[in-house]
Design a protein around this motif. Structure first.
Motif, mmCIF file in Angstrom:
data_model
loop_
_atom_site.group_PDB
_atom_site.id
_atom_site.type_symbol
_atom_site.label_atom_id
_atom_site.label_comp_id
_atom_site.label_asym_id
_atom_site.label_seq_id
_atom_site.Cartn_x
_atom_site.Cartn_y
_atom_site.Cartn_z
ATOM 1 N N LYS B 8 68.544 37.772 100.992
ATOM 2 C CA LYS B 8 67.826 37.492 102.244
ATOM 3 C C LYS B 8 66.416 38.083 102.216
ATOM 4 O O LYS B 8 65.477 37.481 102.744
ATOM 5 C CB LYS B 8 68.623 38.028 103.437
ATOM 6 N N ARG B 72 70.580 32.431 105.847
ATOM 7 C CA ARG B 72 71.996 32.513 105.481
ATOM 8 C C ARG B 72 72.145 32.965 104.035
ATOM 9 O O ARG B 72 71.422 32.475 103.164
ATOM 10 C CB ARG B 72 72.657 31.140 105.583
ATOM 11 N N ALA B 73 73.128 33.807 103.764
ATOM 12 C CA ALA B 73 73.491 34.161 102.389
ATOM 13 C C ALA B 73 74.649 33.245 101.969
ATOM 14 O O ALA B 73 74.796 32.126 102.475
ATOM 15 C CB ALA B 73 73.882 35.629 102.319
ATOM 16 N N SER B 74 75.458 33.706 101.042
ATOM 17 C CA SER B 74 76.679 33.011 100.633
ATOM 18 C C SER B 74 77.567 34.072 100.008
ATOM 19 O O SER B 74 77.230 35.257 100.019
ATOM 20 C CB SER B 74 76.394 31.901 99.632
ATOM 21 N N GLU B 78 73.671 32.676 95.837
ATOM 22 C CA GLU B 78 72.832 31.660 96.463
ATOM 23 C C GLU B 78 72.625 31.999 97.927
ATOM 24 O O GLU B 78 73.467 32.654 98.543
ATOM 25 C CB GLU B 78 73.488 30.282 96.325
ATOM 26 N N ALA B 79 71.520 31.506 98.459
ATOM 27 C CA ALA B 79 71.210 31.701 99.877
ATOM 28 C C ALA B 79 70.377 30.523 100.355
ATOM 29 O O ALA B 79 69.852 29.751 99.538
ATOM 30 C CB ALA B 79 70.459 33.014 100.080
ATOM 31 N N GLY B 80 70.278 30.369 101.687
ATOM 32 C CA GLY B 80 69.535 29.230 102.232
ATOM 33 C C GLY B 80 68.874 29.577 103.545
ATOM 34 O O GLY B 80 69.244 30.563 104.201
ATOM 35 N N VAL B 101 67.418 25.883 99.694
ATOM 36 C CA VAL B 101 68.536 26.659 99.139
ATOM 37 C C VAL B 101 68.099 27.188 97.780
ATOM 38 O O VAL B 101 67.453 26.488 97.006
ATOM 39 C CB VAL B 101 69.848 25.853 99.042
#
Lengths: 126, 126
Positions: B8, B72-74, B78-80, B101
Motif C-alpha cells: 500500500k 486494496r492489498a491482497s 499484489e495490490a490495487g 493493479v
C-alpha cells in the motif's frame, strides 16, 4: 468481442445479484470453465460447480455490496470495480474493501474473476 | 515477501509521485524488467527504459491523481487502487477513471502494472 458497456453491465449485475440475495443470477454470469481467485493469493476455484458453491455460501452471509467508485472498463476484454462489502461474521458486522477485476470470454461471460482484498482491508463493526 | 502495508505504501508513493510531478520517484518504484500495460488491452511496455519514457511523458501532461477509494492489498504479492486522473489534453481538461493493479517482486518493487480504463471512462471537461 464484448464492448465496454456490456462488461460494465455484467459487473453491475454482479453487484445487484448480491444485493438481491440471488446467488443463481451471479452464477449465471460465469462461463462454465471460469476461475475465481478470491482473495488474490489463494488457490483459484475452477468450474461452475465450485463457483456455484462459493456464491451460494457467500449469499448466506447476507453480504451486501456497494460500489466505492464507478465501474472501470479497459481496452481489452477486462473490467474492474472497487466496492465495499458489508456482511455478518460470527463476531458481528464487518466491512471488507475489495477490488474485483474480471476477464470476459467472447460471449460476454466472466472467464476469470480476481478479488483484491487483504486482512488490512477488513474491519469489524462495519 | 512484501506485506500488505508495504504494498500500500508503494501505491501511495505512486500517487504522490504524480502529484509532485516527480517522474523519477515513480520510475524508481519499478523492477528493472517490469511490465506496464496501460491501458489493459494494449501491448505492454517492458523494461526500465520504456517505462521511464512513459512516465516522463505522463508527468509532462500535468496529470494529477486522486484516490477514489482506499488502496486494496491482497493475500498475495499484489495490490490495487481506484483513482481519478485529471490532466490537460490538447482539447482541454479531461478526467479518466482508472483502476491500477500491481504485482510485486520479492524486494517490494513493482514487477507488473495493469491499468483498467476504457474510452467510456474518459470525459472531457474534467
Amino acid at each position: 468481442m464484448v464492448d465496454e458497456n456490456q462488461m460494465k453491465n455484467v459487473l453491475q449485475a454482479y453487484i445487484d445479484g448480491f444485493n438481491h440475495g440471488d446467488a443463481e443470477a451471479i452464477i449465471a454470469l460465469y462461463a462454465d470453465d471460469a476461475t475465481v481467485e478470491d482473495p488474490v493469493g489463494k488457490p483459484p476455484m475452477q468450474g461452475k460447480p465450485a463457483i456455484a458453491k462459493f456464491y451460494r455460501n457467500s449469499i448466506k452471509t447476507g453480504a451486501k455490496l456497494a460500489l466505492a467508485a464507478p465501474i472501470r472498463a479497459s481496452q481489452g476484454q477486462e473490467a474492474g470495480m472497487a466496492f465495499d462489502v458489508r456482511l455478518e461474521m460470527p463476531q458481528g458486522p464487518a466491512l471488507i474493501r475489495v477490488i474485483d477485476v474480471m476477464r470476459f470470454d467472447s460471449e460476454g461471460r466472466i472467464a476469470s474473476m480476481r478479488a483484491f482484498w487483504g486482512l488490512s482491508d477488513m474491519q469489524m463493526g462495519g
